[in-house]
Design an enzyme around this catalytic site. Structure first.
Site, short mmCIF file in Angstrom:
data_model
loop_
_atom_site.label_atom_id
_atom_site.label_comp_id
_atom_site.label_asym_id
_atom_site.label_seq_id
_atom_site.Cartn_x
_atom_site.Cartn_y
_atom_site.Cartn_z
CE LYS A 3 -12.76 2.67 3.11
NZ LYS A 3 -13.35 2.40 4.65
CG ASP A 35 -5.72 1.75 3.33
OD1 ASP A 35 -6.58 2.16 4.10
OD2 ASP A 35 -5.27 0.64 3.62
CB THR A 64 -16.02 -0.01 4.54
OG1 THR A 64 -14.57 0.09 4.61
CG2 THR A 64 -16.92 1.21 4.97
CG ASN A 68 -9.71 2.91 0.73
OD1 ASN A 68 -8.99 3.70 1.62
ND2 ASN A 68 -10.09 1.87 1.12
CG ASP A 109 -12.03 -1.45 2.76
OD1 ASP A 109 -11.42 -0.79 3.86
OD2 ASP A 109 -13.21 -1.52 2.72
N1 LIG Z 1 -3.55 3.77 4.24
C1 LIG Z 1 -2.84 4.37 3.30
O1 LIG Z 1 -1.92 3.77 2.59
C2 LIG Z 1 -3.08 5.88 2.82
N2 LIG Z 1 -3.92 6.51 3.41
N3 LIG Z 1 -3.69 7.84 3.01
C3 LIG Z 1 -4.69 8.90 3.41
C4 LIG Z 1 -5.95 8.42 3.55
C5 LIG Z 1 -6.93 9.40 4.01
C6 LIG Z 1 -8.43 8.73 4.53
N4 LIG Z 1 -8.84 8.26 3.05
C7 LIG Z 1 -7.88 7.12 2.62
C8 LIG Z 1 -6.50 7.86 2.41
C9 LIG Z 1 -2.85 8.12 1.92
C10 LIG Z 1 -2.19 6.63 1.89
C11 LIG Z 1 -1.33 5.87 0.68
C12 LIG Z 1 -0.80 7.54 0.04
C13 LIG Z 1 -1.41 8.54 -0.01
C14 LIG Z 1 -1.00 9.61 -0.78
N5 LIG Z 1 -1.85 10.95 -0.73
C15 LIG Z 1 -2.63 11.08 -0.05
N6 LIG Z 1 -3.44 12.16 0.14
C16 LIG Z 1 -4.39 12.68 0.68
C17 LIG Z 1 -4.54 14.09 0.53
C18 LIG Z 1 -5.64 14.73 1.17
C19 LIG Z 1 -6.72 13.99 1.97
C20 LIG Z 1 -6.44 12.70 2.21
C21 LIG Z 1 -5.43 11.90 1.44
N7 LIG Z 1 -3.23 10.06 1.04
C22 LIG Z 1 -2.63 8.78 0.81
#
Ligand SMILES: NC(=O)c1nn(CC2CCNCC2)c2c1CCc1cnc(N=C3C=CCC=C3)nc1-2
Length: 320
Positions: A158, A174, A211, A161, A156
C-alpha cells in the site's frame, strides 16, 4: 534468534597491564545515537539513528523481546528476518544491513528513506499525472518481480509501505506480514512450513488480513494469498495514484470488504484509457485470471518504460 551480518566496531580499551588495546566488538546499541521515531508497529518502533563512528544514518527497528513473547509474535519476527535475509540486493527494497540484540530488545539496522511515504507525497500533490504514475508503478512492479522471484509475497502492499529515498526512488518496506514460499534458490521448506495437507491448516490458521482497502477478494473468501494478491494491491495503487483515493473505500471495513468481493468501483471521467485497461485487468476477482507481472510490463500503459537496471538509473520525474 541468530544475529545476522555481524558488523564490528573497533573500541580502544585498557587491559590488565594498563596497555591500550584495540578490540573489535560487534556493533551494539551504544554505537548509535537514536533520533526521532519514524514509525510504530504493534510490536516494534522504528527510529532514525546515526552510527557514531561513521556518522551514517539508518532506520533502526527495535523489537521488545518480552512484548513479542507475550503477544506470541515470535513466528512473525522470524518470518520478517528470513524475508529480509532473502531480499538482499534490490534497489527497490529496504535493505537489512545487520542485526544485534541486548537483554531487552532485538535491533534491525535498515536503509533510511528520507523521502518518507509515497502516500505522503500523493497527499501533497492530490493526484499523480500519467508520467509519475508510470515511473512509480514501474519501480513498485520491478521490486515486486524480484520479491516474487525469491518466493516472497508481501501481502500488505500500500502507499504507506512504499517509501522514498533521497533520489525519490521507491523502497518497499514492512515485511512483517509477508508470506514465504519455498525459496526457489534453496528448495528446503522454509521455517514454519505448511503442513502435509497442502497448507489447509495454514489456510484455516491464516488469520492475517492486510489493510482493508488493498486486500484481495481471495484473502476474504477463502483465506488464500499468493502472488496474485500483490497484483490486486498493485491495481489499487495505480488507481489511487491517478485518482487520489483507493478504488474500494467505504465507511467501515466490513462495507469496504463488501465492495471488494462485489467488485464495486468505478473510474472517474477523464481516467486515462490505457491505465483503465491495466487496472481493470488487475482488479479481477479470480486470481488465476489476473494479469501477472510479465503481462503488466508488456501492457500498453508501460509502453517505452524501461525496467531493470536502467529504470533505477532514471531520474525521478518532477511530481506536480
Ligand atoms: N515497519 C518497518 O519495517 C518500517 N517502518 N518504517 C516507518 C513506517 C512509517 C509508516 N509507514 C510505513 C513506514 C520504516 C521501516 C523500515 C525502514 C524505514 C526506513 N526509512 C523510513 N523513513 C521514514 C521517513 C519519514 C516518515 C516515515 C518513514 N521508515 C522506515
Amino acid at each position: 534468534w541468530k544475529d545476522r551480518g555481524a558488523a564490528v566496531s573497533l573500541r580502544k580499551e585498557v587491559d590488565a597491564d594498563g596497555r591500550t588495546v584495540i578490540k573489535s566488538v560487534k556493533k551494539g546499541v551504544r554505537d548509535f545515537s537514536f533520533g526521532r521515531v519514524l514509525g510504530e508497529g504493534s510490536y516494534s518502533t522504528v527510529y532514525l539513528a546515526t552510527d557514531r563512528q561513521t556518522l551514517r544514518e539508518y532506520a533502526v527497528k527495535v523489537l521488545e523481546k518480552k512484548h513479542i513473547i507475550k503477544e506470541k509474535k515470535i513466528k512473525y519476527v522470524n518470518i520478517e528476518k528470513n524475508t529480509l535475509n532473502r531480499l538482499t540486493e534490490h534497489p527497490g527494497i529496504v535493505r537489512l544491513y545487520y542485526t544485534f540484540q541486548d537483554e531487552t530488545s532485538l535491533y534491525y539496522v535498515l536503509d533510511l528513506c528520507n523521502g518518507g511515504e509515497l502516500l505522503g507525497v500523493l497527499k501533497k500533490t492530490g493526484t499523480f499525472d500519467v508520467e509519475c504514475t508510470r515511473f512509480y508503478g514501474a519501480q513498485i512492479l520491478d521490486a515486486m518481480e524480484y520479491m516474487h522471484s525469491r518466493g516472497v509475497i508481501h501481502r500488505d502492499l500500500k502507499p504507506e509501505n512504499v517509501l522514498l529515498d533521497d533520489q525519490m526512488h521507491v523502497k518497499i518496506t514492512d515485511f512483517g506480514t509477508a508470506k514465504l514460499l519455498p525459496d526457489p534458490r534453496d528448495p528446503r521448506p522454509p521455517a514454519g512450513d505448511i503442513g502435509q495437507n497442502g497448507g489447509q491448516d495454514e489456510k484455516r490458521a491464516a488469520s492475517f488480513v492486510g489493510t482493508a482497502e488493498y486486500v484481495s477478494p481471495e484473502l476474504l473468501t477463502d483465506k488464500s494469498a499468493g502472488k496474485p494478491s500483490d497484483l490486486w494491491a498493485f491495481g489499487c495503487i495505480i488507481y489511487q495514484l491517478l485518482v487520489g483515493r483507493p478504488p474500494f473505500k467505504a465507511g467501515t471495513e466490513y462495507l469496504t470488504f463488501q465492495k471488494i468481493v462485489n467488485l464495486e468501483y468505478e473510474f472517474p471521467p477523464g481516467f486515462p484509457p490505457a491505465a483503465r485497461d491495466l487496472v481493470e485487468r488487475c482488479l479481477v476477482l479470480d486470481p488465476s485470471r489476473r494479469l501477472t507481472v510479465e503481462h503488466i510490463k508488456n501492457h500498453e500503459f508501460f509502453d517505452g518504460q524501461p525496467f531493470g537496471k536502467e529504470l533505477w538509473r532514471t531520474k525521478a520525474p518532477r511530481l506536480r
